[in-house]
Write a protein that holds these residues in place. Sequence first.
Motif, mmCIF file in Angstrom:
data_model
loop_
_atom_site.group_PDB
_atom_site.id
_atom_site.type_symbol
_atom_site.label_atom_id
_atom_site.label_comp_id
_atom_site.label_asym_id
_atom_site.label_seq_id
_atom_site.Cartn_x
_atom_site.Cartn_y
_atom_site.Cartn_z
ATOM 1 N N SER A 1 48.312 -70.828 -31.132
ATOM 2 C CA SER A 1 46.866 -71.071 -31.130
ATOM 3 C C SER A 1 46.070 -69.780 -31.301
ATOM 4 O O SER A 1 45.007 -69.778 -31.899
ATOM 5 N N THR A 2 46.587 -68.674 -30.769
ATOM 6 C CA THR A 2 45.839 -67.418 -30.835
ATOM 7 C C THR A 2 46.449 -66.431 -31.832
ATOM 8 O O THR A 2 45.804 -65.464 -32.206
ATOM 9 N N PHE B 1 51.441 -72.480 -25.904
ATOM 10 C CA PHE B 1 50.496 -72.154 -24.830
ATOM 11 C C PHE B 1 49.067 -72.469 -25.267
ATOM 12 O O PHE B 1 48.646 -72.113 -26.361
ATOM 13 N N GLY B 2 48.334 -73.180 -24.400
ATOM 14 C CA GLY B 2 46.928 -73.474 -24.672
ATOM 15 C C GLY B 2 46.693 -74.678 -25.572
ATOM 16 O O GLY B 2 45.543 -74.986 -25.878
ATOM 17 N N LEU B 3 47.755 -75.372 -25.982
ATOM 18 C CA LEU B 3 47.583 -76.530 -26.868
ATOM 19 C C LEU B 3 47.963 -77.817 -26.150
ATOM 20 O O LEU B 3 48.767 -77.802 -25.221
ATOM 21 N N PRO B 4 47.387 -78.944 -26.585
ATOM 22 C CA PRO B 4 47.773 -80.220 -25.974
ATOM 23 C C PRO B 4 49.164 -80.654 -26.462
ATOM 24 O O PRO B 4 49.620 -80.195 -27.512
ATOM 25 N N TYR C 1 45.703 -79.756 -35.699
ATOM 26 C CA TYR C 1 46.524 -80.279 -34.604
ATOM 27 C C TYR C 1 45.626 -80.763 -33.473
ATOM 28 O O TYR C 1 45.779 -81.868 -32.958
ATOM 29 N N ILE C 2 44.658 -79.929 -33.110
ATOM 30 C CA ILE C 2 43.781 -80.270 -31.990
ATOM 31 C C ILE C 2 42.916 -81.481 -32.337
ATOM 32 O O ILE C 2 42.737 -82.389 -31.517
ATOM 33 N N ARG D 1 42.689 -85.129 -30.519
ATOM 34 C CA ARG D 1 41.442 -85.738 -30.020
ATOM 35 C C ARG D 1 41.236 -87.133 -30.573
ATOM 36 O O ARG D 1 40.643 -87.983 -29.930
ATOM 37 N N GLN D 2 41.706 -87.338 -31.815
ATOM 38 C CA GLN D 2 41.562 -88.665 -32.439
ATOM 39 C C GLN D 2 42.690 -89.616 -32.033
ATOM 40 O O GLN D 2 42.778 -90.727 -32.555
ATOM 41 N N GLY D 3 43.581 -89.156 -31.165
ATOM 42 C CA GLY D 3 44.665 -90.028 -30.711
ATOM 43 C C GLY D 3 45.770 -90.208 -31.732
ATOM 44 O O GLY D 3 46.575 -91.133 -31.620
#
Lengths: 266, 266
Positions: free
Chosen positions: A169-170, A203-206, B256-257, B261-263
């Motif tokens: 992520s970073t 790290f830091g991601l869902p 990815y994020i 968020r959109q499931g």
Amino acid sequence: MFTIIGERINMTRKKIKEKVWERDADFIMLEARKQTEAGATHIDVNAGGDPAKEVDDMRWLTEVVSKATKLPLVFDSANSLALEEGLKLCNRPGTIINSITGEKKRIEDILPLVKKYRTGVIALTMDDNGMPEDYEGRMKITRNLAKIIEEEGIPLDKVYFDHLVRPASTNPGQARFILDAIIATKREFPEAHIALGLSNISFGLPLRNNLNKVFLAMLMAAGCDGIIIDPCERGMMNILLSAQAALGLDEYCMDYISAYRQGRLR
Amino acid sequence: MFTIIGERINMTRKKIKEKVWERDADFIMLEARKQTEAGATHIDVNAGGDPAKEVDDMRWLTEVVSKATKLPLVFDSANSLALEEGLKLCNRPGTIINSITGEKKRIEDILPLVKKYRTGVIALTMDDNGMPEDYEGRMKITRNLAKIIEEEGIPLDKVYFDHLVRPASTNPGQARFILDAIIATKREFPEAHIALGLSNISFGLPLRNNLNKVFLAMLMAAGCDGIIIDPCERGMMNILLSAQAALGLDEYCMDYISAYRQGRLR
């Protein structure tokens, strides 16, 4: 053989620290057994809850963990006194010290223990200048460490390089150079091993498990032969067996098929 | 952009053949929509149920599928008449012909259509001597095909190489050289693409989805930028998004994020 170092017994984790300080042997033994049953080949033991108590906690942890599992331990500390306390109590074939770096003091402190106890050693690709953020920097440290270790008369098959994964992520593009560093390390030092702590990638991601799993598959295709993970994490052992089958490391997929028959694949 | 060719509408599959011969447009349209919604970028259309009916079936399939989706189609046949029947009805930007090989007759039949309709083309690494079972053989055909295609004035960014994956169960070590062939192809011909049919890797093994997923992650780390898959297969789109995030192709993991968020991630 693929090295799977179970990372759960680590006193920088709050729950583990509490349980160790309560001297809850049942809890810690269960942690060791769960990882053994999940397929770990080594159990990491980190007693770094409080520097003042580390030697004492390492002694207690080593006694408890070595009773719960027959696997070799990985003594995880930068403190040579704590490391030696553990090694005196349990030095099974396959034991590893976690870790040296390219830092001068750390090499001087810890390499003598690797020689004295004839253990393996994890070598992190950072040095007195910190952690280089590119391929060339990590490879330079890899080569320096290999040279120092060989000059000490330690065979390179005792060394497990960890190229220090950073969060996707970073640090975009960093996975690419880690993979390239593994390919180069296995080409330049074919006897040496890899033992990469991989979960930092997510790290830091869902839904971190997604990234951990794809990255494990990528690492294996790059020639990585060892990882530090939570072996109880959902799907990790599946990936390991599937990747070995896909890559032809598990000839004719016999391990994969027998894991399936035993209900170990999902 | 990563190319995801949805492979479900293929008359060599019994169910699809039956439904096409029943002229069940609703069923076929649903197959096209499901793949579109799952994230395919292209829909493959294979009318090869019976050579005598192929041209007619290709016409019907093209009409039906092009009504159900706005995606470009991939016309999948070795029969130039069937290919042209489809192309006359639907030649959207991004349309691909599947496929040429290194076989002389197939090149002579099909390359003129690629030029005339300015389509992309999938190039399989086999020739009049069959399918070589090693890295060198597949790369030799890759280079020959690239040369022939360029000599015809077709830009290499219209070409999608398929290095022909074989089952891990019967061809151990073959995944390794496929990965190496992809790395070499992207290095030697950076404008060219890959469109690999990956599910063959798991042929004959239980829980095929496991192997398909790890192999997809490995392919992506090798630089593969396209695949032919069933996009509805469990977890495949998860792997794709996760691998792009891990490799830094999805900068700062924004795709990815937002998928999370959109499931769309699990």
